[in-house]
Design a protein around this motif. Structure first.
Motif, mmCIF file in Angstrom:
data_model
loop_
_atom_site.group_PDB
_atom_site.id
_atom_site.type_symbol
_atom_site.label_atom_id
_atom_site.label_comp_id
_atom_site.label_asym_id
_atom_site.label_seq_id
_atom_site.Cartn_x
_atom_site.Cartn_y
_atom_site.Cartn_z
ATOM 1 N N LEU A 62 -30.418 2.636 31.196
ATOM 2 C CA LEU A 62 -30.304 1.342 31.831
ATOM 3 C C LEU A 62 -29.503 1.401 33.326
ATOM 4 C CD1 LEU A 62 -28.606 -0.943 28.933
ATOM 5 C CD2 LEU A 62 -30.980 -0.554 29.529
ATOM 6 N N VAL A 63 -28.479 2.601 33.352
ATOM 7 C CA VAL A 63 -28.124 2.849 34.526
ATOM 8 C C VAL A 63 -28.949 3.242 35.653
ATOM 9 C CG1 VAL A 63 -26.310 4.483 35.812
ATOM 10 C CG2 VAL A 63 -25.733 3.528 33.576
ATOM 11 N N ASP A 64 -29.842 4.091 35.157
ATOM 12 C CA ASP A 64 -30.984 4.630 36.058
ATOM 13 C C ASP A 64 -32.001 3.437 36.492
ATOM 14 O OD1 ASP A 64 -30.067 7.203 35.697
ATOM 15 O OD2 ASP A 64 -31.599 7.767 34.097
ATOM 16 N N ALA A 65 -32.189 2.466 35.730
ATOM 17 C CA ALA A 65 -33.010 1.352 35.870
ATOM 18 C C ALA A 65 -32.237 0.373 36.940
ATOM 19 C CB ALA A 65 -33.265 0.266 34.612
ATOM 20 N N ARG A 66 -31.020 0.317 36.958
ATOM 21 C CA ARG A 66 -30.154 -0.415 37.980
ATOM 22 C C ARG A 66 -30.435 0.405 39.274
ATOM 23 N NH1 ARG A 66 -24.360 -1.968 35.987
ATOM 24 N NH2 ARG A 66 -24.654 -3.759 37.329
ATOM 25 N N ALA A 67 -30.069 1.701 39.201
ATOM 26 C CA ALA A 67 -30.238 2.336 40.420
ATOM 27 C C ALA A 67 -31.765 2.226 41.102
ATOM 28 C CB ALA A 67 -29.840 3.949 40.173
ATOM 29 N N GLU A 68 -32.660 2.022 40.443
ATOM 30 C CA GLU A 68 -34.076 1.688 40.965
ATOM 31 C C GLU A 68 -34.040 0.273 41.449
ATOM 32 O OE1 GLU A 68 -36.520 2.602 37.849
ATOM 33 O OE2 GLU A 68 -36.067 5.039 37.699
ATOM 34 N N ARG A 70 -33.611 -2.478 39.314
ATOM 35 C CA ARG A 70 -34.011 -3.359 38.154
ATOM 36 C C ARG A 70 -32.636 -3.986 37.674
ATOM 37 N NH1 ARG A 70 -37.404 -0.061 34.081
ATOM 38 N NH2 ARG A 70 -37.686 -2.651 33.026
ATOM 39 N N LYS A 71 -32.632 -5.186 37.118
ATOM 40 C CA LYS A 71 -31.471 -5.841 36.638
ATOM 41 C C LYS A 71 -31.424 -5.627 35.074
ATOM 42 C CE LYS A 71 -30.272 -7.202 40.685
ATOM 43 N NZ LYS A 71 -29.090 -6.531 41.285
ATOM 44 N N VAL A 72 -30.419 -5.723 34.584
ATOM 45 C CA VAL A 72 -30.248 -5.636 33.011
ATOM 46 C C VAL A 72 -29.455 -6.879 32.624
ATOM 47 C CG1 VAL A 72 -28.837 -4.552 31.209
ATOM 48 C CG2 VAL A 72 -29.902 -3.064 33.042
ATOM 49 N N ILE A 73 -30.201 -7.515 31.677
ATOM 50 C CA ILE A 73 -29.629 -8.953 31.027
ATOM 51 C C ILE A 73 -29.340 -8.545 29.775
ATOM 52 C CG2 ILE A 73 -30.335 -11.256 30.563
ATOM 53 C CD1 ILE A 73 -32.331 -10.977 33.083
#
Ligand code: BJ8
Length: 425
Positions: A62-68, A70-73
Protein backbone atom coordinates in the motif's frame (compact mmCIF):
# COMPACT_ATOMS: atom_id res chain seq x y z
CA UNK A 1 15.07 -13.61 6.80
CA UNK A 2 11.97 -11.66 7.74
CA UNK A 3 11.93 -7.93 7.04
CA UNK A 4 11.80 -5.50 9.94
CA UNK A 5 8.80 -3.29 9.16
CA UNK A 6 9.27 -1.04 12.19
CA UNK A 7 10.58 1.97 10.20
CA UNK A 8 7.50 1.80 7.93
CA UNK A 9 5.15 1.56 10.94
CA UNK A 10 6.92 4.54 12.53
CA UNK A 11 6.52 6.55 9.31
CA UNK A 12 2.80 5.77 9.41
CA UNK A 13 2.63 7.16 12.94
CA UNK A 14 1.79 3.87 14.66
CA UNK A 15 2.31 3.46 18.37
CA UNK A 16 5.05 0.84 18.06
CA UNK A 17 4.77 -0.55 21.57
CA UNK A 18 0.99 -1.01 21.40
CA UNK A 19 1.25 -2.33 17.84
CA UNK A 20 3.88 -4.91 18.86
CA UNK A 21 1.53 -6.06 21.61
CA UNK A 22 -1.34 -6.42 19.10
CA UNK A 23 0.80 -8.40 16.64
CA UNK A 24 2.06 -10.73 19.31
CA UNK A 25 -1.49 -11.55 20.47
CA UNK A 26 -2.59 -11.98 16.86
CA UNK A 27 0.34 -14.28 16.03
CA UNK A 28 -0.19 -16.38 19.14
CA UNK A 29 -3.93 -16.74 18.51
CA UNK A 30 -3.39 -17.63 14.85
CA UNK A 31 -0.88 -20.31 15.80
CA UNK A 32 -3.11 -21.78 18.51
CA UNK A 33 -6.33 -21.73 16.49
CA UNK A 34 -5.31 -22.09 12.85
CA UNK A 35 -1.94 -23.76 12.61
CA UNK A 36 -2.96 -26.35 15.21
CA UNK A 37 -5.68 -27.73 12.90
CA UNK A 38 -5.17 -31.14 11.26
CA UNK A 39 -5.56 -32.10 7.58
CA UNK A 40 -5.43 -28.53 6.27
CA UNK A 41 -5.30 -28.02 2.50
CA UNK A 42 -1.80 -27.16 1.30
CA UNK A 43 -3.06 -24.02 -0.40
CA UNK A 44 -3.98 -22.56 2.98
CA UNK A 45 -0.26 -21.80 3.11
CA UNK A 46 -0.95 -18.69 1.04
CA UNK A 47 -3.52 -17.41 3.53
CA UNK A 48 -1.23 -18.23 6.46
CA UNK A 49 1.45 -16.16 4.75
CA UNK A 50 -0.94 -13.25 4.14
CA UNK A 51 -1.98 -13.34 7.79
CA UNK A 52 1.64 -13.45 8.95
CA UNK A 53 2.35 -10.39 6.80
CA UNK A 54 -1.00 -8.65 7.23
CA UNK A 55 0.66 -5.63 8.82
CA UNK A 56 3.94 -6.15 6.95
CA UNK A 57 4.24 -6.98 3.28
CA UNK A 58 0.67 -5.96 2.43
CA UNK A 59 1.15 -2.58 4.09
CA UNK A 60 4.43 -2.17 2.19
CA UNK A 61 2.43 -2.75 -1.01
CA UNK A 62 0.00 0.00 0.00
CA UNK A 63 2.86 2.36 0.84
CA UNK A 64 4.45 1.56 -2.56
CA UNK A 65 1.12 2.13 -4.33
CA UNK A 66 0.84 5.54 -2.69
CA UNK A 67 4.42 6.37 -3.71
CA UNK A 68 3.36 5.65 -7.31
CA UNK A 69 0.51 8.13 -6.94
CA UNK A 70 -2.32 5.68 -6.26
CA UNK A 71 -4.73 6.29 -3.40
CA UNK A 72 -5.81 3.93 -0.63
CA UNK A 73 -9.43 3.85 0.51
CA UNK A 74 -10.33 2.12 3.79
CA UNK A 75 -13.94 1.05 4.45
CA UNK A 76 -15.94 -0.25 7.38
CA UNK A 77 -18.87 -1.79 5.52
CA UNK A 78 -19.56 -4.05 2.54
CA UNK A 79 -21.90 -1.40 1.13
CA UNK A 80 -18.98 0.69 -0.17
CA UNK A 81 -18.66 -0.32 -3.84
CA UNK A 82 -15.13 -1.61 -4.44
CA UNK A 83 -15.86 -1.55 -8.18
CA UNK A 84 -15.85 2.27 -8.15
CA UNK A 85 -12.65 2.39 -6.08
CA UNK A 86 -10.88 0.05 -8.51
CA UNK A 87 -12.20 1.93 -11.52
CA UNK A 88 -10.06 4.87 -10.38
CA UNK A 89 -7.06 2.56 -9.86
CA UNK A 90 -7.24 3.16 -6.12
CA UNK A 91 -6.73 0.39 -3.57
CA UNK A 92 -9.77 -0.74 -1.56
CA UNK A 93 -9.19 -2.24 1.89
CA UNK A 94 -11.48 -3.29 4.71
CA UNK A 95 -10.89 -1.86 8.17
CA UNK A 96 -11.27 -4.85 10.42
CA UNK A 97 -12.32 -3.89 13.99
CA UNK A 98 -12.23 -7.42 15.39
CA UNK A 99 -10.34 -6.91 18.66
CA UNK A 100 -10.64 -4.83 21.81
CA UNK A 101 -8.01 -2.16 22.07
CA UNK A 102 -7.58 0.84 24.36
CA UNK A 103 -11.03 0.22 25.84
CA UNK A 104 -10.48 2.63 28.74
CA UNK A 105 -9.80 5.40 26.23
CA UNK A 106 -12.69 4.32 23.99
CA UNK A 107 -15.14 4.53 26.87
CA UNK A 108 -14.27 8.20 27.29
CA UNK A 109 -15.92 8.72 23.90
CA UNK A 110 -18.49 5.93 23.54
CA UNK A 111 -20.91 4.47 26.07
CA UNK A 112 -19.88 1.16 27.59
CA UNK A 113 -22.96 -0.47 26.06
CA UNK A 114 -21.80 0.03 22.47
CA UNK A 115 -21.12 -3.02 20.29
CA UNK A 116 -17.57 -4.39 20.26
CA UNK A 117 -17.13 -3.76 16.54
CA UNK A 118 -17.75 -0.03 16.89
CA UNK A 119 -15.62 0.22 20.02
CA UNK A 120 -12.84 -1.64 18.26
CA UNK A 121 -12.79 0.75 15.31
CA UNK A 122 -12.51 3.65 17.74
CA UNK A 123 -9.86 1.83 19.80
CA UNK A 124 -7.69 1.14 16.73
CA UNK A 125 -7.77 4.83 15.90
CA UNK A 126 -7.12 6.07 19.43
CA UNK A 127 -4.30 3.60 20.06
CA UNK A 128 -2.80 4.09 16.57
CA UNK A 129 -2.36 0.37 15.94
CA UNK A 130 -3.99 -0.11 12.53
CA UNK A 131 -1.64 0.52 9.60
CA UNK A 132 -4.55 0.17 7.14
CA UNK A 133 -6.33 3.06 8.81
CA UNK A 134 -3.20 5.16 9.04
CA UNK A 135 -2.27 4.72 5.40
CA UNK A 136 -5.79 5.32 4.05
CA UNK A 137 -6.14 8.52 2.03
CA UNK A 138 -9.90 8.30 2.50
CA UNK A 139 -11.79 6.43 5.23
CA UNK A 140 -15.36 5.61 4.32
CA UNK A 141 -17.99 5.12 6.99
CA UNK A 142 -21.69 4.54 6.33
CA UNK A 143 -24.99 5.35 7.95
CA UNK A 144 -26.11 1.85 8.82
CA UNK A 145 -26.99 1.18 12.47
CA UNK A 146 -27.43 4.02 14.95
CA UNK A 147 -24.26 3.09 16.81
CA UNK A 148 -22.10 3.43 13.71
CA UNK A 149 -23.81 6.63 12.59
CA UNK A 150 -23.17 8.37 15.89
CA UNK A 151 -19.68 6.90 16.33
CA UNK A 152 -18.65 8.37 12.96
CA UNK A 153 -19.61 11.80 14.26
CA UNK A 154 -17.06 11.29 17.04
CA UNK A 155 -14.52 9.62 14.75
CA UNK A 156 -14.70 12.60 12.39
CA UNK A 157 -13.21 14.75 15.17
CA UNK A 158 -10.17 12.44 15.23
CA UNK A 159 -9.42 12.31 11.50
CA UNK A 160 -9.76 14.75 8.68
CA UNK A 161 -10.31 12.20 5.92
CA UNK A 162 -13.54 10.52 7.03
CA UNK A 163 -16.22 10.37 4.36
CA UNK A 164 -19.68 9.15 5.37
CA UNK A 165 -21.94 7.46 2.86
CA UNK A 166 -25.65 7.68 3.53
CA UNK A 167 -27.61 4.45 3.08
CA UNK A 168 -31.32 3.70 2.80
CA UNK A 169 -33.02 1.67 5.52
CA UNK A 170 -35.96 0.64 3.31
CA UNK A 171 -35.72 -1.07 -0.07
CA UNK A 172 -38.32 1.15 -1.72
CA UNK A 173 -38.03 3.17 -4.95
CA UNK A 174 -36.94 6.11 -2.78
CA UNK A 175 -34.38 3.91 -1.04
CA UNK A 176 -33.01 2.81 -4.38
CA UNK A 177 -32.80 6.41 -5.59
CA UNK A 178 -30.92 7.36 -2.41
CA UNK A 179 -28.40 4.57 -2.91
CA UNK A 180 -27.89 5.57 -6.52
CA UNK A 181 -27.33 9.20 -5.55
CA UNK A 182 -24.85 8.09 -2.90
CA UNK A 183 -22.95 5.85 -5.34
CA UNK A 184 -22.70 8.76 -7.77
CA UNK A 185 -21.50 11.02 -4.94
CA UNK A 186 -18.92 8.36 -3.98
CA UNK A 187 -17.77 8.10 -7.61
CA UNK A 188 -17.28 11.85 -7.69
CA UNK A 189 -15.40 11.81 -4.38
CA UNK A 190 -13.11 9.05 -5.67
CA UNK A 191 -12.53 10.96 -8.91
CA UNK A 192 -11.64 14.10 -6.93
CA UNK A 193 -9.31 12.11 -4.68
CA UNK A 194 -7.49 10.29 -7.47
CA UNK A 195 -7.68 12.87 -10.25
CA UNK A 196 -9.00 10.11 -12.56
CA UNK A 197 -12.22 10.12 -14.52
CA UNK A 198 -14.25 6.96 -14.17
CA UNK A 199 -15.58 6.08 -17.62
CA UNK A 200 -17.49 3.04 -18.87
CA UNK A 201 -14.36 1.02 -19.64
CA UNK A 202 -12.81 1.74 -16.24
CA UNK A 203 -15.98 0.85 -14.36
CA UNK A 204 -16.44 -2.34 -16.37
CA UNK A 205 -12.90 -3.31 -15.46
CA UNK A 206 -13.59 -2.65 -11.75
CA UNK A 207 -16.79 -4.69 -11.95
CA UNK A 208 -15.01 -7.59 -13.68
CA UNK A 209 -12.28 -7.74 -11.00
CA UNK A 210 -14.79 -7.75 -8.15
CA UNK A 211 -17.14 -10.19 -9.90
CA UNK A 212 -14.22 -12.60 -10.34
CA UNK A 213 -13.39 -12.30 -6.66
CA UNK A 214 -16.99 -13.01 -5.69
CA UNK A 215 -17.22 -15.93 -8.16
CA UNK A 216 -14.16 -17.51 -6.54
CA UNK A 217 -15.79 -17.15 -3.11
CA UNK A 218 -19.02 -18.68 -4.42
CA UNK A 219 -16.97 -21.61 -5.75
CA UNK A 220 -15.38 -22.05 -2.32
CA UNK A 221 -18.79 -21.87 -0.62
CA UNK A 222 -20.20 -24.53 -2.98
CA UNK A 223 -17.31 -26.89 -2.25
CA UNK A 224 -18.32 -26.87 1.42
CA UNK A 225 -21.81 -28.09 0.71
CA UNK A 226 -21.11 -31.79 0.10
CA UNK A 227 -20.84 -34.56 2.66
CA UNK A 228 -17.10 -34.86 1.97
CA UNK A 229 -15.93 -31.61 3.55
CA UNK A 230 -12.49 -30.68 2.23
CA UNK A 231 -11.89 -27.59 4.40
CA UNK A 232 -12.71 -26.48 7.93
CA UNK A 233 -14.99 -23.56 8.71
CA UNK A 234 -12.08 -21.78 10.36
CA UNK A 235 -9.99 -21.97 7.20
CA UNK A 236 -12.92 -20.82 5.06
CA UNK A 237 -13.38 -17.92 7.47
CA UNK A 238 -9.78 -16.83 6.97
CA UNK A 239 -10.35 -16.73 3.20
CA UNK A 240 -13.45 -14.61 3.85
CA UNK A 241 -11.44 -12.29 6.09
CA UNK A 242 -8.46 -11.98 3.73
CA UNK A 243 -11.02 -11.05 1.02
CA UNK A 244 -11.00 -7.56 2.55
CA UNK A 245 -7.23 -6.86 2.54
CA UNK A 246 -5.51 -8.62 -0.27
CA UNK A 247 -4.83 -7.48 -3.80
CA UNK A 248 -8.09 -8.60 -5.47
CA UNK A 249 -6.57 -10.26 -8.55
CA UNK A 250 -3.99 -12.18 -6.53
CA UNK A 251 -6.66 -13.11 -3.99
CA UNK A 252 -8.96 -14.50 -6.69
CA UNK A 253 -6.14 -16.62 -8.13
CA UNK A 254 -5.30 -17.91 -4.64
CA UNK A 255 -8.90 -18.84 -3.84
CA UNK A 256 -9.24 -20.59 -7.19
CA UNK A 257 -6.00 -22.53 -6.55
CA UNK A 258 -7.42 -23.54 -3.16
CA UNK A 259 -10.67 -24.62 -4.85
CA UNK A 260 -8.75 -26.74 -7.38
CA UNK A 261 -7.15 -28.56 -4.47
CA UNK A 262 -10.49 -28.91 -2.66
CA UNK A 263 -12.06 -30.45 -5.77
CA UNK A 264 -9.28 -33.05 -5.83
CA UNK A 265 -9.79 -33.71 -2.14
CA UNK A 266 -13.48 -34.28 -2.71
CA UNK A 267 -12.75 -36.68 -5.59
CA UNK A 268 -10.32 -38.56 -3.31
CA UNK A 269 -12.84 -38.43 -0.43
CA UNK A 270 -10.49 -36.51 1.87
CA UNK A 271 -12.67 -34.89 4.48
CA UNK A 272 -11.54 -32.78 7.44
CA UNK A 273 -14.29 -34.28 9.60
CA UNK A 274 -15.48 -37.79 10.44
CA UNK A 275 -18.80 -38.82 8.93
CA UNK A 276 -21.75 -37.70 11.03
CA UNK A 277 -20.11 -34.56 12.44
CA UNK A 278 -22.87 -31.98 13.07
CA UNK A 279 -22.83 -29.26 10.42
CA UNK A 280 -23.45 -25.70 11.56
CA UNK A 281 -24.50 -22.57 9.74
CA UNK A 282 -23.31 -19.44 11.57
CA UNK A 283 -25.52 -16.43 10.97
CA UNK A 284 -25.42 -12.82 12.14
CA UNK A 285 -22.90 -10.06 12.81
CA UNK A 286 -19.67 -9.87 10.80
CA UNK A 287 -16.55 -11.55 12.21
CA UNK A 288 -13.61 -9.32 11.46
CA UNK A 289 -9.96 -10.32 12.04
CA UNK A 290 -8.98 -11.48 14.68
CA UNK A 291 -12.43 -12.39 15.96
CA UNK A 292 -12.15 -16.19 15.84
CA UNK A 293 -13.57 -16.94 19.28
CA UNK A 294 -16.91 -18.52 18.43
CA UNK A 295 -15.77 -20.44 15.31
CA UNK A 296 -12.87 -21.89 17.30
CA UNK A 297 -15.25 -22.98 20.06
CA UNK A 298 -17.66 -24.57 17.57
CA UNK A 299 -14.94 -26.48 15.77
CA UNK A 300 -13.38 -27.76 19.00
CA UNK A 301 -16.78 -28.88 20.26
CA UNK A 302 -17.23 -31.71 17.77
CA UNK A 303 -19.05 -29.68 15.07
CA UNK A 304 -18.01 -28.02 11.84
CA UNK A 305 -19.07 -24.74 10.23
CA UNK A 306 -20.30 -25.23 6.68
CA UNK A 307 -21.45 -21.68 5.83
CA UNK A 308 -21.46 -18.12 7.16
CA UNK A 309 -24.53 -15.94 6.68
CA UNK A 310 -22.50 -12.85 7.43
CA UNK A 311 -20.92 -9.84 5.75
CA UNK A 312 -17.62 -11.64 6.29
CA UNK A 313 -19.09 -14.53 4.32
CA UNK A 314 -22.02 -15.11 2.01
CA UNK A 315 -23.93 -11.88 2.65
CA UNK A 316 -20.88 -9.86 1.74
CA UNK A 317 -19.85 -11.73 -1.37
CA UNK A 318 -22.90 -13.29 -2.97
CA UNK A 319 -24.52 -11.75 -6.09
CA UNK A 320 -22.59 -10.44 -9.06
CA UNK A 321 -22.96 -7.09 -10.81
CA UNK A 322 -24.44 -7.15 -14.29
CA UNK A 323 -21.82 -5.50 -16.52
CA UNK A 324 -23.80 -5.65 -19.77
CA UNK A 325 -24.75 -1.98 -19.95
CA UNK A 326 -22.64 0.23 -22.19
CA UNK A 327 -23.32 3.46 -20.43
CA UNK A 328 -22.22 4.75 -17.07
CA UNK A 329 -25.71 5.30 -15.75
CA UNK A 330 -26.67 1.72 -16.59
CA UNK A 331 -23.58 0.37 -14.83
CA UNK A 332 -24.32 2.45 -11.72
CA UNK A 333 -27.89 1.09 -11.78
CA UNK A 334 -26.47 -2.43 -11.94
CA UNK A 335 -24.24 -1.69 -8.94
CA UNK A 336 -27.23 -0.32 -7.03
CA UNK A 337 -29.23 -3.49 -7.82
CA UNK A 338 -26.38 -5.69 -6.64
CA UNK A 339 -25.74 -3.82 -3.40
CA UNK A 340 -29.39 -3.30 -2.55
CA UNK A 341 -29.75 -7.08 -2.43
CA UNK A 342 -27.54 -7.17 0.70
CA UNK A 343 -29.88 -8.20 3.50
CA UNK A 344 -28.21 -6.40 6.40
CA UNK A 345 -30.35 -6.20 9.53
CA UNK A 346 -30.44 -2.42 9.31
CA UNK A 347 -33.16 -2.78 6.64
CA UNK A 348 -36.84 -2.90 7.42
CA UNK A 349 -38.59 -5.09 6.57
CA UNK A 350 -35.85 -7.66 6.03
CA UNK A 351 -37.72 -10.93 5.60
CA UNK A 352 -35.52 -11.95 2.68
CA UNK A 353 -32.72 -12.53 5.20
CA UNK A 354 -34.73 -15.28 6.91
CA UNK A 355 -35.54 -16.80 3.52
CA UNK A 356 -31.87 -16.73 2.60
CA UNK A 357 -30.80 -18.37 5.88
CA UNK A 358 -33.27 -21.19 5.16
CA UNK A 359 -31.96 -21.61 1.61
CA UNK A 360 -28.37 -21.56 2.76
CA UNK A 361 -29.04 -24.04 5.56
CA UNK A 362 -30.63 -26.39 3.04
CA UNK A 363 -27.88 -25.99 0.43
CA UNK A 364 -25.11 -26.50 2.97
CA UNK A 365 -26.93 -29.42 4.65
CA UNK A 366 -26.70 -27.67 7.99
CA UNK A 367 -28.01 -29.62 10.98
CA UNK A 368 -28.38 -26.45 13.02
CA UNK A 369 -27.95 -22.68 12.99
CA UNK A 370 -25.98 -20.65 15.51
CA UNK A 371 -27.08 -17.03 15.48
CA UNK A 372 -24.16 -14.87 16.47
CA UNK A 373 -24.83 -11.37 17.76
CA UNK A 374 -22.45 -8.89 19.29
CA UNK A 375 -23.64 -7.57 22.64
CA UNK A 376 -25.61 -4.34 22.20
CA UNK A 377 -26.16 -4.86 18.47
CA UNK A 378 -29.85 -4.13 18.28
CA UNK A 379 -30.48 -4.84 14.57
CA UNK A 380 -29.14 -8.41 14.67
CA UNK A 381 -30.40 -9.13 18.21
CA UNK A 382 -33.92 -8.07 17.28
CA UNK A 383 -33.92 -10.11 14.08
CA UNK A 384 -32.57 -13.16 15.91
CA UNK A 385 -35.84 -13.87 17.73
CA UNK A 386 -38.25 -14.09 14.76
CA UNK A 387 -35.58 -15.91 12.76
CA UNK A 388 -35.20 -18.48 15.52
CA UNK A 389 -38.97 -18.98 15.66
CA UNK A 390 -39.24 -19.51 11.93
CA UNK A 391 -36.26 -21.83 11.68
CA UNK A 392 -37.37 -23.95 14.62
CA UNK A 393 -40.89 -24.19 13.28
CA UNK A 394 -39.31 -25.50 10.10
CA UNK A 395 -37.44 -28.15 12.11
CA UNK A 396 -34.01 -26.52 12.19
CA UNK A 397 -32.52 -26.29 15.71
CA UNK A 398 -30.96 -22.93 16.54
CA UNK A 399 -28.81 -21.46 19.27
CA UNK A 400 -28.61 -17.75 19.99
CA UNK A 401 -25.24 -16.46 21.17
CA UNK A 402 -24.60 -12.90 22.29
CA UNK A 403 -21.00 -12.10 23.05
CA UNK A 404 -18.18 -9.61 22.55
CA UNK A 405 -14.43 -9.76 21.90
CA UNK A 406 -13.38 -10.56 25.47
CA UNK A 407 -12.26 -14.04 26.49
CA UNK A 408 -14.18 -13.95 29.76
CA UNK A 409 -17.19 -15.92 28.56
CA UNK A 410 -15.19 -18.64 26.77
CA UNK A 411 -16.07 -21.35 29.30
CA UNK A 412 -19.75 -20.50 29.31
CA UNK A 413 -19.89 -20.37 25.49
CA UNK A 414 -18.08 -23.68 25.20
CA UNK A 415 -20.63 -25.31 27.53
CA UNK A 416 -23.59 -23.92 25.59
CA UNK A 417 -22.14 -24.85 22.19
CA UNK A 418 -21.24 -28.37 23.35
CA UNK A 419 -24.79 -28.88 24.62
CA UNK A 420 -26.16 -27.68 21.27
CA UNK A 421 -23.82 -29.98 19.35
CA UNK A 422 -24.94 -32.94 21.50
CA UNK A 423 -28.54 -32.10 20.62
CA UNK A 424 -27.70 -32.22 16.91
CA UNK A 425 -26.01 -35.63 17.08
S1 BJ8 B 1 -23.88 -4.38 5.67
S2 BJ8 B 1 -23.77 -6.02 8.84
S3 BJ8 B 1 -20.87 -4.56 7.38
S4 BJ8 B 1 -23.53 -2.51 8.61
S5 BJ8 B 1 -22.57 -5.34 14.94
S6 BJ8 B 1 -21.81 -2.04 13.98
S7 BJ8 B 1 -24.93 -3.55 12.93
S8 BJ8 B 1 -24.38 -2.61 16.31
S9 BJ8 B 1 -21.68 -4.32 11.25
FE1 BJ8 B 1 -22.37 -4.31 9.11
FE2 BJ8 B 1 -22.44 -3.10 6.76
FE3 BJ8 B 1 -24.63 -4.23 7.78
FE4 BJ8 B 1 -22.67 -5.73 6.90
FE5 BJ8 B 1 -24.04 -1.93 14.21
FE6 BJ8 B 1 -24.58 -4.39 14.96
FE7 BJ8 B 1 -22.32 -3.28 15.74
FE8 BJ8 B 1 -22.72 -3.90 13.17
Amino acid sequence: MTTDHTPMWKDLGLNIEAHDALLSVLGQAYGDIYLAQKKRPENMGYFDFVMSEVHGQRIQELVDARAEGRKVIGCYCVFVPEEITLAAEAVHVGLCSGADFAMDEVEKYLPRNTCALIKSSMGFKLAKVCPYLECSDLVVGENTCDGKKKAYETLSTMMDNLYVMDLPQVKSAEGKALLKAEFIRYKEAVEALTGKTIDVAALKKGIAIVNDKRKAMARLAALRQGTVLPISGLDALIANQVFFYDDPVRFTASVNALCDELEKRIAEKISVIPEGTPRILVSGCPMAVPNWKLPAIIETSGAVIVAEESCVGERGCRNLTDDSSDDLDGLIDALVDRYLAIDCAIFTPNTERTDHIKELAKASKADGVIQYTLNFCQPYALEAMPIEKELEEGGLPTLRIETDYSQEDMGQLQTRVEAFVELLK
